[in-house]
Design a protein around this motif. Structure first.
Motif, PDB file in Angstrom:
ATOM      1  N   ARG A 145       0.819  -1.213   0.000  1.00 53.72           N
ATOM      2  CA  ARG A 145       0.000   0.000   0.000  1.00 53.72           C
ATOM      3  C   ARG A 145       0.851   1.261   0.000  1.00 53.72           C
ATOM      4  O   ARG A 145       0.364   2.346  -0.295  1.00 53.72           O
ATOM      5  N   GLU A 146       2.134   1.120   0.347  1.00 52.92           N
ATOM      6  CA  GLU A 146       2.981   2.302   0.510  1.00 52.92           C
ATOM      7  C   GLU A 146       3.624   2.715  -0.808  1.00 52.92           C
ATOM      8  O   GLU A 146       4.833   2.578  -1.004  1.00 52.92           O
ATOM      9  N   HIS A 147       2.807   3.187  -1.734  1.00 52.50           N
ATOM     10  CA  HIS A 147       3.341   3.688  -2.988  1.00 52.50           C
ATOM     11  C   HIS A 147       2.430   4.780  -3.518  1.00 52.50           C
ATOM     12  O   HIS A 147       1.288   4.917  -3.095  1.00 52.50           O
ATOM     13  N   MET A 148       2.976   5.580  -4.423  1.00 53.44           N
ATOM     14  CA  MET A 148       2.197   6.632  -5.055  1.00 53.44           C
ATOM     15  C   MET A 148       2.288   6.485  -6.569  1.00 53.44           C
ATOM     16  O   MET A 148       3.377   6.260  -7.109  1.00 53.44           O
ATOM     17  N   LEU A 149       1.146   6.603  -7.240  1.00 54.77           N
ATOM     18  CA  LEU A 149       1.085   6.589  -8.694  1.00 54.77           C
ATOM     19  C   LEU A 149       0.738   8.012  -9.142  1.00 54.77           C
ATOM     20  O   LEU A 149      -0.349   8.505  -8.855  1.00 54.77           O
ATOM     21  N   ILE A 150       1.651   8.653  -9.835  1.00 50.33           N
ATOM     22  CA  ILE A 150       1.476  10.056 -10.190  1.00 50.33           C
ATOM     23  C   ILE A 150       1.480  10.176 -11.714  1.00 50.33           C
ATOM     24  O   ILE A 150       2.523  10.032 -12.355  1.00 50.33           O
ATOM     25  N   PRO A 151       0.318  10.443 -12.319  1.00 54.02           N
ATOM     26  CA  PRO A 151       0.252  10.519 -13.786  1.00 54.02           C
ATOM     27  C   PRO A 151       1.108  11.640 -14.364  1.00 54.02           C
ATOM     28  O   PRO A 151       1.694  11.490 -15.429  1.00 54.02           O
ATOM     29  N   ASP A 152       1.194  12.786 -13.683  1.00 55.71           N
ATOM     30  CA  ASP A 152       2.028  13.880 -14.157  1.00 55.71           C
ATOM     31  C   ASP A 152       2.436  14.753 -12.981  1.00 55.71           C
ATOM     32  O   ASP A 152       1.906  14.633 -11.872  1.00 55.71           O
ATOM     33  N   LEU A 153       3.378  15.646 -13.217  1.00 51.15           N
ATOM     34  CA  LEU A 153       4.002  16.426 -12.159  1.00 51.15           C
ATOM     35  C   LEU A 153       3.003  17.329 -11.440  1.00 51.15           C
ATOM     36  O   LEU A 153       3.156  17.606 -10.251  1.00 51.15           O
ATOM     37  N   GLU A 154       1.973  17.783 -12.135  1.00 49.59           N
ATOM     38  CA  GLU A 154       1.021  18.703 -11.522  1.00 49.59           C
ATOM     39  C   GLU A 154       0.283  18.070 -10.351  1.00 49.59           C
ATOM     40  O   GLU A 154      -0.212  18.768  -9.472  1.00 49.59           O
ATOM     41  N   GLU A 155       0.191  16.755 -10.342  1.00 54.76           N
ATOM     42  CA  GLU A 155      -0.502  16.063  -9.261  1.00 54.76           C
ATOM     43  C   GLU A 155       0.410  15.759  -8.076  1.00 54.76           C
ATOM     44  O   GLU A 155      -0.038  15.241  -7.056  1.00 54.76           O
ATOM     45  N   LEU A 156       1.693  16.087  -8.202  1.00 59.62           N
ATOM     46  CA  LEU A 156       2.648  15.750  -7.154  1.00 59.62           C
ATOM     47  C   LEU A 156       2.367  16.433  -5.821  1.00 59.62           C
ATOM     48  O   LEU A 156       2.472  15.788  -4.774  1.00 59.62           O
ATOM     49  N   PRO A 157       1.995  17.738  -5.781  1.00 57.44           N
ATOM     50  CA  PRO A 157       1.751  18.364  -4.468  1.00 57.44           C
ATOM     51  C   PRO A 157       0.695  17.647  -3.635  1.00 57.44           C
ATOM     52  O   PRO A 157       0.878  17.425  -2.434  1.00 57.44           O
ATOM     53  N   ASP A 158      -0.417  17.269  -4.260  1.00 55.98           N
ATOM     54  CA  ASP A 158      -1.462  16.570  -3.517  1.00 55.98           C
ATOM     55  C   ASP A 158      -0.960  15.200  -3.050  1.00 55.98           C
ATOM     56  O   ASP A 158      -1.257  14.763  -1.937  1.00 55.98           O
ATOM     57  N   SER A 159      -0.191  14.521  -3.900  1.00 65.13           N
ATOM     58  CA  SER A 159       0.342  13.218  -3.516  1.00 65.13           C
ATOM     59  C   SER A 159       1.379  13.363  -2.408  1.00 65.13           C
ATOM     60  O   SER A 159       1.446  12.543  -1.493  1.00 65.13           O
ATOM     61  N   PHE A 160       2.191  14.421  -2.476  1.00 67.88           N
ATOM     62  CA  PHE A 160       3.231  14.627  -1.477  1.00 67.88           C
ATOM     63  C   PHE A 160       2.641  14.903  -0.106  1.00 67.88           C
ATOM     64  O   PHE A 160       3.265  14.628   0.917  1.00 67.88           O
ATOM     65  N   SER A 161       1.422  15.445  -0.055  1.00 67.16           N
ATOM     66  CA  SER A 161       0.788  15.717   1.239  1.00 67.16           C
ATOM     67  C   SER A 161       0.640  14.438   2.050  1.00 67.16           C
ATOM     68  O   SER A 161       0.647  14.460   3.284  1.00 67.16           O
ATOM     69  N   TYR A 162       0.531  13.290   1.379  1.00 68.57           N
ATOM     70  CA  TYR A 162       0.447  11.986   2.059  1.00 68.57           C
ATOM     71  C   TYR A 162       1.689  11.771   2.928  1.00 68.57           C
ATOM     72  O   TYR A 162       1.601  11.384   4.094  1.00 68.57           O
ATOM     73  N   ILE A 163       2.875  12.025   2.334  1.00 68.12           N
ATOM     74  CA  ILE A 163       4.112  11.844   3.078  1.00 68.12           C
ATOM     75  C   ILE A 163       4.237  12.897   4.170  1.00 68.12           C
ATOM     76  O   ILE A 163       4.683  12.606   5.280  1.00 68.12           O
ATOM     77  N   LEU A 164       3.830  14.129   3.888  1.00 67.83           N
ATOM     78  CA  LEU A 164       3.901  15.193   4.884  1.00 67.83           C
ATOM     79  C   LEU A 164       3.054  14.854   6.119  1.00 67.83           C
ATOM     80  O   LEU A 164       3.483  15.061   7.243  1.00 67.83           O
ATOM     81  N   LYS A 165       1.863  14.336   5.895  1.00 65.78           N
ATOM     82  CA  LYS A 165       0.991  13.997   7.024  1.00 65.78           C
ATOM     83  C   LYS A 165       1.638  12.921   7.894  1.00 65.78           C
ATOM     84  O   LYS A 165       1.604  12.998   9.126  1.00 65.78           O
ATOM     85  N   ARG A 166       2.232  11.907   7.251  1.00 61.27           N
ATOM     86  CA  ARG A 166       2.905  10.859   8.016  1.00 61.27           C
ATOM     87  C   ARG A 166       4.083  11.445   8.777  1.00 61.27           C
ATOM     88  O   ARG A 166       4.308  11.120   9.957  1.00 61.27           O
TER      89      ARG A 166
END
Length: 256
Positions: free
Chosen positions: A229-250
């Motif tokens: 479960r510990e992975h991120m699928l990012i279609p393009d760079l613009e979606e990275l900030p929202d995906s990165f928030s996952y790591i920030l919260k942890r």
């Protein structure tokens, strides 16, 4: 292109943390985030979840390693991957969290049964990571040959375990498919085992897949098979900030 995204992430961080505060008070709209009240902030953006005290500012007791797959199969994704790595680097630098950035590959032409030359291009070291000039070195990374991910993850894990920080994070930027000499049959299994070994030693491993638009089902399944479960699928760079928030919260939950 990196700067607007970095600013957006910085704003997210600023909402979550306020340093060097005085006089304990509860339910304020600014201050240091209460660990018990982090979840409401994430869920409903309720702003009055902070407290202040007269202690010194909180410093993150954490360290990161960013591994960049430099195999030939990353050819069409290397530019976007480097942008993503630069973004992570800039945000970690802003948070004053030490980290290193390593490109890895195996020399497929010289590999044989008893020897498989693996290379680690350490473009940013832990000691250099917080220096103002650090960052452009990431652009040196280029696609090379093969990738023996399990071995690389084990090496990076050993280096993180030698650090004094309490929380250790290993981010692996990859197209998901290990490929090296005599490795195609068991590469996925070996990499998965390396991830499990790291996690058993309290190294938090996250696989990051940067796509070229739509993520294909076999790509998603490959990342799932290796990283769970510990992975991120990012279609393009613009979606990275929202995906990165996952790591920030942890990071916030484990280090505050």
């Amino acid at each position: 292109m990196i700067d607007p995204i970095r600013r957006k992430l910085s704003q997210t961080i600023d909402r979550a943390l306020e340093h060097k505060q005085n006089a304990t008070r509860q339910n304020l709209i600014t201050g240091r985030l209460s660990k018990k009240q982090l979840l409401p902030l994430v869920i409903d953006n309720e702003p009055r979840v902070f407290y202040k005290n007269d202690l010194e500012s909180h410093e993150f007791d954490a360290v990161f390693t960013l591994l960049i797959d430099c195999s030939a199969s990353m050819f069409n994704k290397m530019d976007e991957t480097k942008k993503a790595a630069i973004l992570f680097h800039e945000v970690l630098k802003e948070l004053k969290i030490k980290h290193n950035v390593i490109g890895f590959w195996e020399d497929g032409f010289d590999a044989k049964d008893d020897e498989q030359p693996n290379y680690f291009h350490r473009v940013i070291t832990f000691d250099e990571s917080l220096q103002a000039h650090a960052g452009p070195e990431i652009l040196q990374l280029e696609p090379e040959e093969d990738n023996r991910d399990g071995y690389t993850i084990r090496v990076a894990t050993e280096e993180l375990l030698a650090r004094q920080e309490k929380d250790r994070f290993l981010l692996v930027f990859s197209d998901g498919e290990p490929s090296a000499f005599n490795y195609s049959e068991n590469g996925i299994i070996d990499t998965h085992e390396a991830v499990l070994e790291a996690r058993k030693q309290n190294v938090d491993v996250v696989g990051i897949f940067l796509g070229e638009g739509e993520i294909k089902e076999h790509e998603a399944m490959l990342m799932r098979n290796i990283y769970g479960r510990e992975h991120m699928l990012i279609p393009d760079l613009e979606e990275l900030p929202d995906s990165f928030s996952y790591i920030l919260k942890r990071l916030l939950l484990t280090t505050i």
